[in-house]
Design an enzyme around this catalytic site. Structure first.
Site, short mmCIF file in Angstrom:
data_model
loop_
_atom_site.label_atom_id
_atom_site.label_comp_id
_atom_site.label_asym_id
_atom_site.label_seq_id
_atom_site.Cartn_x
_atom_site.Cartn_y
_atom_site.Cartn_z
N ASP A 1 -0.94 -35.04 -19.99
CA ASP A 1 -1.43 -33.43 -20.17
C ASP A 1 -1.74 -33.20 -21.90
O ASP A 1 -1.34 -34.18 -22.56
CB ASP A 1 0.13 -32.73 -19.97
N GLU B 1 4.66 -33.98 -21.32
CA GLU B 1 5.14 -34.30 -22.70
C GLU B 1 4.93 -33.50 -23.83
O GLU B 1 5.76 -33.21 -24.51
CB GLU B 1 4.52 -35.73 -23.32
N1 BES Z 1 1.74 -38.48 -29.42
C1 BES Z 1 2.52 -37.38 -29.93
C2 BES Z 1 3.67 -37.82 -30.73
C3 BES Z 1 3.21 -38.48 -32.10
C4 BES Z 1 2.54 -37.79 -33.03
C5 BES Z 1 3.64 -39.85 -32.35
C6 BES Z 1 2.16 -38.41 -34.19
C7 BES Z 1 3.25 -40.06 -33.50
C8 BES Z 1 2.48 -39.79 -34.46
C9 BES Z 1 3.12 -36.61 -28.80
O1 BES Z 1 2.16 -36.27 -27.75
C10 BES Z 1 3.63 -35.14 -29.33
O2 BES Z 1 2.65 -34.33 -29.76
N2 BES Z 1 4.97 -35.06 -29.41
C11 BES Z 1 5.39 -33.72 -29.81
C12 BES Z 1 7.11 -33.56 -29.28
C13 BES Z 1 7.37 -32.37 -28.58
C14 BES Z 1 6.42 -31.78 -27.87
C15 BES Z 1 8.63 -32.78 -27.76
C16 BES Z 1 5.40 -33.26 -31.15
O3 BES Z 1 5.76 -34.46 -32.10
O4 BES Z 1 5.42 -32.28 -31.82
MN MN Z 2 1.11 -37.82 -27.25
MN MN Z 3 0.96 -34.29 -28.66
#
Ligand code: BES
Ligand code: MN
Ligand code: MN
Length: 462
Positions: free
Chosen positions: A88, A153
């Site tokens: 997603d 996610e």
């Molecule tokens: N891939 C990201 C997480 C991430 C961002 C890891 C930058 C390392 C560096 C993931 O898709 C994401 O966006 N996670 C969300 C989490 C949430 C929706 C629970 C985030 O970090 O805002």
């Molecule tokens: Mn991600």
């Molecule tokens: Mn993300």
């Protein structure tokens, strides 16, 4: 290894064409109108994995978007990797700020521009191609592989805990591998060993029971937008510290060793500020930028709205004002506890002139993963081979809440092998993936699967 990694040079163009197809499916998990695209995307993955020779691929229904599960079990006695990724993507607005259409992956310079190019379709696809390279040449993988590619996610994985709990045996493995983070910089590969957690809140403030004429009523009641602004402004003090009582109580202090290691990393505050277009950086006093990004908790207002925001002027004293506020958390903060502290604090400081509602939208726990594990040491070796440079160790400011759940539910540690870049514009217009990282990522993933059994074996012997 040359006959396997050589595939990357032979099939460069085809890889890109296939990734473009994957990206073209508008798999925005948060928008109802894309529900059918979500399913199409899961099915695309299923067919793609089948076409590269992964035979056991299934789609599992959840209360939300489907999970794609795949398994290749032909390496008896070798470690089993549980690979996790997400298909997603985030919404694309504001659409007018994209240089090319978000779902038509477009190459400009050394980058592929599209929503999902880096987060996370491109990084998931890197592993598809590494697996394909093995199955097409030697016909087998050096490890056993299980894959979960989920579709929720970006909306906080509301159904994934349940899926993992209900399929504990199916998901039994030796370690988790995730490519959903960034390298330290272009040409600077890194292994990530820490992620922040998250507590995401919404505030609704109500003043008068209806919108009022700002002339006839202004001066008699507290404007809820003003009250909300006062509340938000009070959440940080002059030193950039968060003012919620108890907020820092469980924060693990940075070790002297870590602080020293961060100081040695190739970082420049001036360049960072310039790249972001700010005259000066801002944050909690007493900590360096990398420390604040990776190892200190923060509070951000993600959005604030209310009253009239249309064309021209409308003299109105609005009934309601809203804000979305998220807090990034670090070990050993607990997202449920922090959400409660936030709720209690807002209720306490809200003036009697308005009524306030606070809701927790979602949360996730911060993670630190062991860096001396065989899984991480194999990643170090693989990155060195894939990019020709020894990787650094780093943490990240972002969150992948399932990492802690994998530990809690399955007892597994996670290896974070990211191929994005800090300036990839994830969640923003013009998201992009470096083609160097794309092809280097495939080579690295090929090496990773090859290296892992060696590191695993020698760790067992010790
Ligand atoms: N891939 C990201 C997480 C991430 C961002 C890891 C930058 C390392 C560096 C993931 O898709 C994401 O966006 N996670 C969300 C989490 C949430 C929706 C629970 C985030 O970090 O805002
Ligand atoms: Mn991600
Ligand atoms: Mn993300």
């Amino acid at each position: 290894m040359q006959h396997i990694t050589g595939q990357v040079d032979t099939h460069r163009e085809r890889y890109l064409e296939e990734l473009k197809e994957f990206i073209a499916i508008e798999s925005i998990s948060s928008q109802k109108e894309h529900d059918a695209d979500m399913r199409r995307c899961a099915e695309w993955i299923l067919h793609h994995l089948q076409s590269i020779g992964v035979q056991d691929v299934r789609i599992f229904e959840t209360a939300g978007h489907p999970v794609v599960y795949a398994e290749w079990n032909g390496a008896p006695g070798k470690p089993t990797v549980l690979f996790y990724g997400h298909y997603d993507v985030q919404p694309v607005d504001p659409l007018n700020l994209w240089t090319s259409p978000p779902f038509e992956a477009t190459i400009r310079g050394d980058y592929l521009y599209a929503r999902g190019s880096a987060d996370d379709k491109g990084q998931v696809f890197i592993h598809f191609k590494a697996i394909e390279a093995y199955l097409k040449t030697v016909g087998s993988l050096p490890v056993n592989l299980k894959m979960i590619i989920e579709g929720e996610e970006e909306v906080g994985s509301p159904n994934l805990d349940r899926f993992v709990k209900e399929h504990k045996e199916l998901l039994d493995a030796d370690l988790v591998l995730i490519s959903d983070s960034s390298m330290f910089a272009k040409g600077v590969p890194s292994v990530c060993y820490g992620l922040r957690g998250l507590a995401y809140m919404e505030i609704e403030l109500t003043g008068p029971n209806k919108d009022l004429h700002s002339g006839s009523f202004g001066g008699s009641v507290h404007n809820p937008i003003q009250a909300l602004s006062e509340i938000i402004a009070s959440l940080h003090d002059k030193r950039g510290k968060i003012t919620i009582p108890g907020f820092y109580k469980d924060v693990r202090a940075l070790s002297a060793k870590e602080r020293k290691a961060y100081k040695k990393l190739p970082w420049n505050d001036k360049k960072y500020a310039k790249d972001l277009g700010v005259a000066r950086l801002y944050g909690e006093k007493g900590y360096s930028t990398l420390e604040r990004l990776w190892a200190r908790p923060t509070l951000e207002c993600n959005g604030i709205w209310g009253g009239y925001t249309g064309e021209g002027a409308k003299t109105v004293l609005p009934s309601k004002a809203f804000a979305k506020i998220s807090m990034r958390l670090v070990p050993d903060q607990d997202s449920t506890k922090i959400a409660k502290l936030f709720e209690r604090h807002i209720a306490k400081i809200a003036p009697k002139t308005v009524s306030v509602k606070v809701r927790a939208l979602h949360g996730g726990e911060p993670a630190l993963t062991p860096i001396d594990s065989p899984g991480v040491q194999a990643a170090v070796a693989a990155l060195e081979k894939g990019f020709g440079k020894k990787p650094l160790y780093q943490r990240e400011g972002g969150s992948i809440p399932i990492v802690v759940q994998f530990k809690k539910i399955l007892g597994l540690d996670t290896v974070l092998l990211g191929f994005g870049l800090p300036d990839e514009n994830a969640h923003a217009p013009d998201e992009h993936l470096s083609l160097d990282n794309f092809y280097g990522g495939i080579r690295t993933a090929i090496h990773y699967y090859n290296e892992l059994p060696n590191y695993w074996k020698s760790a067992r012997k010790r």
